[in-house]
Design a protein around this motif. Structure first.
Motif, mmCIF file in Angstrom:
data_model
loop_
_atom_site.group_PDB
_atom_site.id
_atom_site.type_symbol
_atom_site.label_atom_id
_atom_site.label_comp_id
_atom_site.label_asym_id
_atom_site.label_seq_id
_atom_site.Cartn_x
_atom_site.Cartn_y
_atom_site.Cartn_z
ATOM 1 N N GLN A 103 32.795 -54.414 11.934
ATOM 2 C CA GLN A 103 33.206 -53.744 10.696
ATOM 3 C C GLN A 103 33.193 -54.705 9.517
ATOM 4 O OE1 GLN A 103 37.025 -52.199 11.936
ATOM 5 N NE2 GLN A 103 36.170 -50.196 12.481
ATOM 6 N N ARG A 104 33.618 -55.931 9.748
ATOM 7 C CA ARG A 104 33.625 -56.916 8.668
ATOM 8 C C ARG A 104 32.205 -57.243 8.211
ATOM 9 N NH1 ARG A 104 36.567 -62.115 10.079
ATOM 10 N NH2 ARG A 104 36.230 -62.452 7.860
ATOM 11 N N LEU A 105 31.282 -57.370 9.156
ATOM 12 C CA LEU A 105 29.890 -57.660 8.798
ATOM 13 C C LEU A 105 29.259 -56.487 8.048
ATOM 14 C CD1 LEU A 105 28.684 -59.400 12.093
ATOM 15 C CD2 LEU A 105 29.224 -60.498 9.909
ATOM 16 N N VAL A 106 29.524 -55.277 8.520
ATOM 17 C CA VAL A 106 28.981 -54.083 7.854
ATOM 18 C C VAL A 106 29.528 -53.967 6.433
ATOM 19 C CG1 VAL A 106 28.998 -51.560 7.878
ATOM 20 C CG2 VAL A 106 28.532 -52.821 9.992
ATOM 21 N N GLN A 107 30.822 -54.214 6.283
ATOM 22 C CA GLN A 107 31.428 -54.144 4.948
ATOM 23 C C GLN A 107 30.866 -55.205 4.014
ATOM 24 O OE1 GLN A 107 35.604 -54.442 5.857
ATOM 25 N NE2 GLN A 107 35.727 -52.341 6.663
ATOM 26 N N ALA A 108 30.438 -56.333 4.597
ATOM 27 C CA ALA A 108 29.834 -57.400 3.789
ATOM 28 C C ALA A 108 28.354 -57.140 3.514
ATOM 29 C CB ALA A 108 30.005 -58.742 4.492
ATOM 30 N N GLY A 109 27.828 -56.033 4.054
ATOM 31 C CA GLY A 109 26.429 -55.683 3.819
ATOM 32 C C GLY A 109 25.435 -56.517 4.604
ATOM 33 N N ILE A 110 25.838 -56.975 5.796
ATOM 34 C CA ILE A 110 24.968 -57.823 6.621
ATOM 35 C C ILE A 110 24.523 -57.032 7.848
ATOM 36 C CG2 ILE A 110 24.799 -59.983 7.925
ATOM 37 C CD1 ILE A 110 27.121 -61.054 6.183
ATOM 38 N N PRO A 111 23.241 -56.704 7.967
ATOM 39 C CA PRO A 111 22.743 -55.988 9.152
ATOM 40 C C PRO A 111 22.906 -56.827 10.428
ATOM 41 C CG PRO A 111 21.154 -55.923 7.359
ATOM 42 C CD PRO A 111 22.183 -56.937 6.980
ATOM 43 N N VAL A 112 23.143 -56.152 11.556
ATOM 44 C CA VAL A 112 23.393 -56.838 12.824
ATOM 45 C C VAL A 112 22.411 -56.334 13.880
ATOM 46 C CG1 VAL A 112 25.116 -57.368 14.582
ATOM 47 C CG2 VAL A 112 25.850 -56.969 12.213
ATOM 48 N N ILE A 113 21.798 -57.266 14.609
ATOM 49 C CA ILE A 113 20.910 -56.935 15.728
ATOM 50 C C ILE A 113 21.506 -57.559 16.984
ATOM 51 C CG2 ILE A 113 18.612 -57.217 16.728
ATOM 52 C CD1 ILE A 113 19.023 -57.597 12.995
ATOM 53 N N ILE A 114 21.682 -56.762 18.040
ATOM 54 C CA ILE A 114 22.340 -57.219 19.271
ATOM 55 C C ILE A 114 21.523 -56.781 20.472
ATOM 56 C CG2 ILE A 114 24.439 -57.062 20.685
ATOM 57 C CD1 ILE A 114 25.892 -56.172 18.062
ATOM 58 N N ILE A 115 21.440 -57.638 21.477
ATOM 59 C CA ILE A 115 20.899 -57.223 22.768
ATOM 60 C C ILE A 115 21.965 -57.455 23.845
ATOM 61 C CG2 ILE A 115 18.526 -57.764 22.097
ATOM 62 C CD1 ILE A 115 18.676 -60.214 23.983
ATOM 63 N N SER A 116 21.887 -56.712 24.928
ATOM 64 C CA SER A 116 22.805 -56.938 26.044
ATOM 65 C C SER A 116 22.284 -58.084 26.905
ATOM 66 C CB SER A 116 22.958 -55.669 26.878
ATOM 67 O OG SER A 116 21.711 -55.235 27.379
ATOM 68 N N GLY A 117 23.224 -58.861 27.469
ATOM 69 C CA GLY A 117 22.871 -59.963 28.355
ATOM 70 C C GLY A 117 23.253 -59.650 29.789
ATOM 71 N N ASN A 118 23.110 -60.633 30.658
ATOM 72 C CA ASN A 118 23.390 -60.372 32.071
ATOM 73 C C ASN A 118 24.868 -60.109 32.350
ATOM 74 O OD1 ASN A 118 23.453 -63.351 31.482
ATOM 75 N ND2 ASN A 118 24.238 -63.461 33.561
ATOM 76 N N HIS A 119 25.760 -60.609 31.494
ATOM 77 C CA HIS A 119 27.186 -60.375 31.715
ATOM 78 C C HIS A 119 27.632 -58.994 31.255
ATOM 79 C CE1 HIS A 119 29.257 -64.007 33.260
ATOM 80 N NE2 HIS A 119 28.139 -64.605 32.870
ATOM 81 N N ASP A 120 27.114 -58.520 30.127
ATOM 82 C CA ASP A 120 27.629 -57.255 29.584
ATOM 83 C C ASP A 120 26.701 -56.071 29.821
ATOM 84 O OD1 ASP A 120 25.716 -58.051 27.674
ATOM 85 O OD2 ASP A 120 27.241 -58.670 26.236
ATOM 86 N N ALA A 121 25.655 -56.246 30.631
ATOM 87 C CA ALA A 121 24.743 -55.137 30.937
ATOM 88 C C ALA A 121 25.062 -54.566 32.323
ATOM 89 C CB ALA A 121 23.291 -55.605 30.911
ATOM 90 N N PRO A 122 25.160 -53.248 32.464
ATOM 91 C CA PRO A 122 25.319 -52.638 33.790
ATOM 92 C C PRO A 122 24.142 -53.019 34.684
ATOM 93 C CG PRO A 122 25.717 -51.027 32.054
ATOM 94 C CD PRO A 122 25.139 -52.241 31.386
ATOM 95 N N LYS A 123 24.406 -53.116 35.972
ATOM 96 C CA LYS A 123 23.359 -53.528 36.913
ATOM 97 C C LYS A 123 22.695 -52.337 37.596
ATOM 98 C CE LYS A 123 24.447 -57.694 35.810
ATOM 99 N NZ LYS A 123 25.454 -57.394 34.817
#
Length: 380
Positions: free
Chosen positions: A75-95
């Protein structure tokens, strides 16, 4: 165009069982505060986009608090007008396909782009294409997904895994996949990698940003933080988020050291100013087991009170573990005298009664030897 590249936040990670005044795991709270400091630094730098290259969360089913911390940062990044790109990694991705990704909670947020479905996705930000390959279920899937990429002119590749050239650094974590070096194509403007926790350049245009935090003592010598990438000029610079707070001291050779000398060595490395709010490990090698046990263990335990985590790792000498030094029974009183002297040096025997204890003990030893010869004992 300028981007900030970070990875491996591992929100929800906890370790070492040290609690704060509120009963919360201190390491877990440090991970949250480090993530929020990273958000502060990003907003201060105000890049054109932020890339998180995987392992936002430490668990595929994070608890409420890591979800809340992440949402607040977004929310803080969006409010600052900064686009965010994220990918899931081995820890936070379902198997498996029958599990739900935690990132589903954040879908649909304006200017937040998340690749989480085991397949290639492309996101456009200004004049740049971010080609994202998140965690895939099978190692061979990365090459299949990579073939779907179509260059657009300004291209950034985002992946999570250990590249072949660093395979000797494997972290042996669940779902760790090796990325073929053939994926590191030079025609990308930049390749943002996640999984390896140390900042590292692996080809002319491919970098690991490393993690903001330290997660084990194997990382004590690593550079931590984020990377600021200038796609126009091709420059990459490190952004330190937090001061270095993990110290893994080089091994101290304790060959021939008495208990007082070992204790003095430990104290030299444990000044309160040097361990306050830090994670510290003192490594001792070739330690005499009896000498080490003679040190006031309570005093050693109190040493690390001001540290986030404090550990003394003593490797005892192989010779002592394998061979018991022969003792002449006729000299037990001499052995006892040496034992009591070590206890005195460790302040475990008050000086006022030392003579009395020594005298009584030596007499008992002498009687024991005599009784052994007569097959009887009188310790009255």
């Amino acid at each position: 165009m300028k981007i900030i590249h970070l990875a491996d936040s591992h929100l929800g990670f906890s370790s070492y069982s040290r609690l704060d005044e509120h009963g919360r795991n201190r390491v877990e709270e440090m991970v949250y505060s480090g993530f929020e400091k990273a958000i502060d630094k990003i907003i201060e730098a105000h890049p054109d986009a932020v890339v998180h290259a995987g392992d936002v969360f430490h668990h595929v089913r994070p608890k409420i608090k890591p979800l809340f911390i992440f949402q607040r940062g977004l929310q803080r990044l969006v409010q600052a007008g900064i686009p965010v790109i994220i990918i899931s990694g081995n820890h936070d991705a379902p198997k498996s396909f029958n599990q739900t990704s935690p990132f589903r909670l954040f879908e649909g947020i304006k200017d937040v782009h998340i690749a989480q479905r085991y397949r290639y996705e492309c996101f456009e930000v200004d004049d740049c294409s971010f080609h994202c390959i998140p965690f895939c279920l099978e190692p061979q899937d990365y090459l299949v997904e990579f073939e779907k990429i179509r260059r657009s002119g300004r291209d950034v590749l985002v992946m999570h895994g250990m590249v072949e050239s660093l395979k000797n650094q494997k972290m042996k974590s669940v779902g760790e996949h090796e990325l073929n070096d053939s994926l590191l194509k030079s025609d990308f403007d930049y390749i943002a990698l996640g999984h390896f926790h140390c900042q590292a350049q692996v080809s002319a245009n491919a970098y690991y940003s490393g993690s903001v935090e330290y997660f084990n003592f194997g990382e004590a010598g690593d550079v931590k933080g984020m990377l600021l990438v200038d796609l126009e000029r091709g420059g990459v610079s490190s952004i330190q988020v937090k001061p270095k707070y993990m110290i893994d001291h080089p091994p101290v050779d304790c060959t021939g050291m008495r208990s007082d000398e070992i204790a003095e060595c430990i104290m030299e490395l444990s000044h309160e100013d040097d361990i306050l709010d830090r994670m510290v490990r003192i490594n001792l090698k070739n330690v005499n087991r009896s000498a080490y046990r003679s040190i006031d263990q309570g005093k050693l335990n109190r040493l690390g009170a001001s540290a986030i985590y404090f550990k003394i790792r003593a490797d005892f000498s192989d010779e002592e573990d394998r061979i018991e030094r022969p003792v002449d029974r006729r000299m037990l009183h001499v052995e006892f005298g040496g034992f009591m002297e070590e206890r005195r040096l460790a302040n475990q025997i008050p000086e006022s009664i030392r003579g009395e204890v020594m005298g009584y003990g030596i007499e008992v030893m002498k009687k024991a030897v005599l009784a052994r010869q007569k097959e009887s004992i009188d310790a009255s």
